[in-house]
Design an enzyme around this catalytic site. Structure first.
Site, PDB file in Angstrom:
ATOM      1  N   HIS A 194       0.830  -1.220   0.000  1.00  0.00           N
ATOM      2  CA  HIS A 194       0.000   0.000   0.000  1.00  0.00           C
ATOM      3  C   HIS A 194       0.863   1.268   0.000  1.00  0.00           C
ATOM      4  O   HIS A 194       0.419   2.312   0.474  1.00  0.00           O
ATOM      5  CB  HIS A 194      -0.950   0.045   1.200  1.00  0.00           C
ATOM      6  CG  HIS A 194      -1.638  -1.255   1.480  1.00  0.00           C
ATOM      7  ND1 HIS A 194      -2.877  -1.579   0.975  1.00  0.00           N
ATOM      8  CD2 HIS A 194      -1.235  -2.342   2.198  1.00  0.00           C
ATOM      9  CE1 HIS A 194      -3.219  -2.789   1.379  1.00  0.00           C
ATOM     10  NE2 HIS A 194      -2.240  -3.282   2.115  1.00  0.00           N
ATOM     11  N   LYS A 227      16.674  21.660 -10.619  1.00  0.00           N
ATOM     12  CA  LYS A 227      15.943  20.436 -10.924  1.00  0.00           C
ATOM     13  C   LYS A 227      16.792  19.335 -11.562  1.00  0.00           C
ATOM     14  O   LYS A 227      17.694  19.601 -12.341  1.00  0.00           O
ATOM     15  CB  LYS A 227      14.771  20.747 -11.880  1.00  0.00           C
ATOM     16  CG  LYS A 227      13.671  21.554 -11.253  1.00  0.00           C
ATOM     17  CD  LYS A 227      12.858  20.777 -10.230  1.00  0.00           C
ATOM     18  CE  LYS A 227      11.976  19.742 -10.844  1.00  0.00           C
ATOM     19  NZ  LYS A 227      10.657  20.258 -11.215  1.00  0.00           N
ATOM     20  N   SER A 265      15.718  21.685 -15.763  1.00  0.00           N
ATOM     21  CA  SER A 265      14.582  22.520 -16.119  1.00  0.00           C
ATOM     22  C   SER A 265      15.111  23.822 -16.700  1.00  0.00           C
ATOM     23  O   SER A 265      16.156  24.318 -16.287  1.00  0.00           O
ATOM     24  CB  SER A 265      13.750  22.803 -14.861  1.00  0.00           C
ATOM     25  OG  SER A 265      13.058  24.023 -15.011  1.00  0.00           O
ATOM     26  N   GLU A 304       9.963   8.658 -16.727  1.00  0.00           N
ATOM     27  CA  GLU A 304       8.608   9.137 -17.020  1.00  0.00           C
ATOM     28  C   GLU A 304       8.182   8.748 -18.435  1.00  0.00           C
ATOM     29  O   GLU A 304       7.033   8.387 -18.678  1.00  0.00           O
ATOM     30  CB  GLU A 304       8.545  10.663 -16.862  1.00  0.00           C
ATOM     31  CG  GLU A 304       8.726  11.136 -15.433  1.00  0.00           C
ATOM     32  CD  GLU A 304       8.829  12.656 -15.375  1.00  0.00           C
ATOM     33  OE1 GLU A 304       9.953  13.170 -15.429  1.00  0.00           O
ATOM     34  OE2 GLU A 304       7.780  13.307 -15.286  1.00  0.00           O
TER      35      GLU A 304
END
Ligand code: ARG
Length: 463
Positions: free
Chosen positions: A157, A284, A278, A291
């Site tokens: 979970h 970043k 970024s 992704e």
């Protein structure tokens, strides 16, 4: 202009939109090597069976070789007006060798031709993917061996559950990849039959030798039913199903990488090679490759859905609808290959933050099960009761916000007086993982043995 391959009974050429909707050359040019190989096998068989003259077959073979090198070197001009790869090749053959080219299409149709080409093409792609999955497994097993002792939180979970080892976690993906490879291999075995010679749908009256062409193209055997041979695309569905399951496995791992590398979690660091910056936020480090692997799953599953929808409700035998079998499939299989490659690269370069992992592994009372097990083993308390006692001890520890191994013995004894100092031995994360020696469990010695087993197996494959 009339199509010179089939335009005999037509007074006019196709409407521009007919040509546009009918053309598949923009994607089926990918099949050119298979198309030429199948044509060569067919011509040789026709000559051997006395259906065409030997010198015609020879001219055809030479012409096809020339076309192969023209396409390979980029000098071949593909024409949309010729619809597909089959007619582009045959038309060029006529330019090169003249009338003999017209004999090649004896006793075959584009229907058995395309089915043959596509099976050959699929067989090769599966070989590539199989190899890439092996490299992925190797990268995982090597990293697992290096981190057989590295404790990390195991989740259910997405809540801390029990400590596991990082190596064990990585080996889970080795097992998944092994089943993925098995699915691809099964699909490959089943698709490896030759449709060539089924002709349009009914077979042919010419005395062809289908065993000969099947053997020349390294198919296990000719397909036994001509209608089935030209009309089923189950091999596409099966291979795309294998690819979709693989994509889902990669996608789950990619999501874990995204979670692990989030500064909020910080369990793993990806190398600069697999992160991007970024344009506005200089701090970043985005896990874009992970992704994208996750995102590209949509294309792969999309292609599987597309072929399902194309095929449902199609009466036997060939229908032009089936031309839609290729574009998505070609894209999906190159996508899955790229995703496997990207994951392999990320696995090789990723580094766990072992100190943070250790700390996180002990957080959230993750060794509570070890305490319950100790009560069962040492005090002979039934597990259900031990679970309850442990729950009370965890609640006590939580009240004062201390981890289990820092809760004073006296506090534990208030709940179960027979508990002794020995209990502290099982409350550390190292002891916890070390004790999980059941087959398939997370104990470092299991992980080392499994990682070595896989590496040995993968080495053998390379021999
Ligand atoms: N381009 C076609 C396809 O991919 C080849 C077969 C065409 N057959 C036909 N009868 N029009 O399906």
């Amino acid at each position: 202009m009339n199509n010179k391959m089939w335009g005999g009974r037509f007074a006019s050429g196709p409407d521009a939109i007919m040509e546009k909707i009918g053309a598949s050359i923009d994607f089926d040019w990918h099949l050119y090597r298979q198309d030429i190989a199948a044509s060569k096998a067919h011509a040789e068989m026709l000559a051997k069976a006395g259906i065409i003259a030997a010198d015609d077959a020879e001219k055809i073979a030479h012409g096809l070789d020339t076309i192969l090198s023209e396409i390979g070197s980029g000098t071949f001009e593909f024409k949309r007006s010729l619809e597909d790869i089959h007619m582009n090749v045959e038309s060029r053959l006529a330019e090169l060798i003249g009338a003999a080219a017209g004999r090649l299409h004896t006793a075959r149709s584009r229907n058995d031709q395309v089915a043959t080409d596509f099976r050959l093409w699929m067989r090769e792609r599966i070989d590539d993917i199989w190899g890439l999955l092996g490299d992925y497994q190797r990268a995982l097993a090597e990293k697992a061996l290096a981190h057989a002792n590295t404790v990390m939180p195991g989740f259910t979970h997405l809540q801390s559950a029990q400590p596991v080892t990082f190596g064990h976690h990585l080996l889970a993906y080795v097992e998944m990849a092994a089943r993925d490879r098995g699915r691809f291999a099964d699909a490959q075995t089943r698709l490896n039959e030759s449709p060539l010679g089924a002709a349009a749908l009914a077979g042919t009256s010419f005395p062809i030798d289908r065993d000969m062409t099947a053997e020349a193209l390294e198919f296990a055997r000719p397909m036994a039913n001509s209608l089935d041979a030209v009309s089923d695309r189950d091999f596409v569905m099966e291979t795309l199903a294998a690819a979709s399951i693989t994509a889902i496995h990669l996608s789950r791992f990619a999501e874990e990488i995204i979670i692990w590398t989030s500064p909020l979690v910080g369990l793993v660091k990806l190398s600069d090679k697999f992160t991007t910056g970024s344009s506005i936020m200089p701090q970043k480090r985005n896990p874009d490759a992970a992704e994208l692997v996750k995102g590209k799953t949509g294309r792969v599953i999309g292609a599987l859905n597309a072929i399902f929808v194309v095929m449902k409700g199609l009466p036997l035998a060939y229908g032009r609808d089936m031309q839609e079998d290729k574009e998505g499939t070609i894209d999906a299989l190159s996508t899955i290959a790229m995703c496997i490659d990207a994951m392999t690269g990320m696995v090789r370069d990723m580094e766990p933050d072992t100190a943070r992992m250790r700390k996180a592994a002990g957080a959230g009372y993750s060794t509570a099960t070890d305490l319950a097990d100790w009560l069962v083993l040492t005090l002979k308390i039934p597990f259900r009761e031990a679970h309850h006692v442990t729950g009370q001890i965890v609640a006590k520890a939580a009240e004062t916000d201390v981890p289990l191994h820092r809760l004073p013995l006296a506090e534990m004894q208030k709940i179960e007086q027979r508990i002794t100092n020995d209990v502290f031995e099982v409350l550390s994360v190292d002891r916890s993982v070390k004790s999980r020696v059941s087959y398939g469990g997370t104990a470092p010695k299991n992980v080392r043995a499994q990682a070595r087993k896989w590496l040995k197996k993968l080495d053998k494959e390379r021999e």
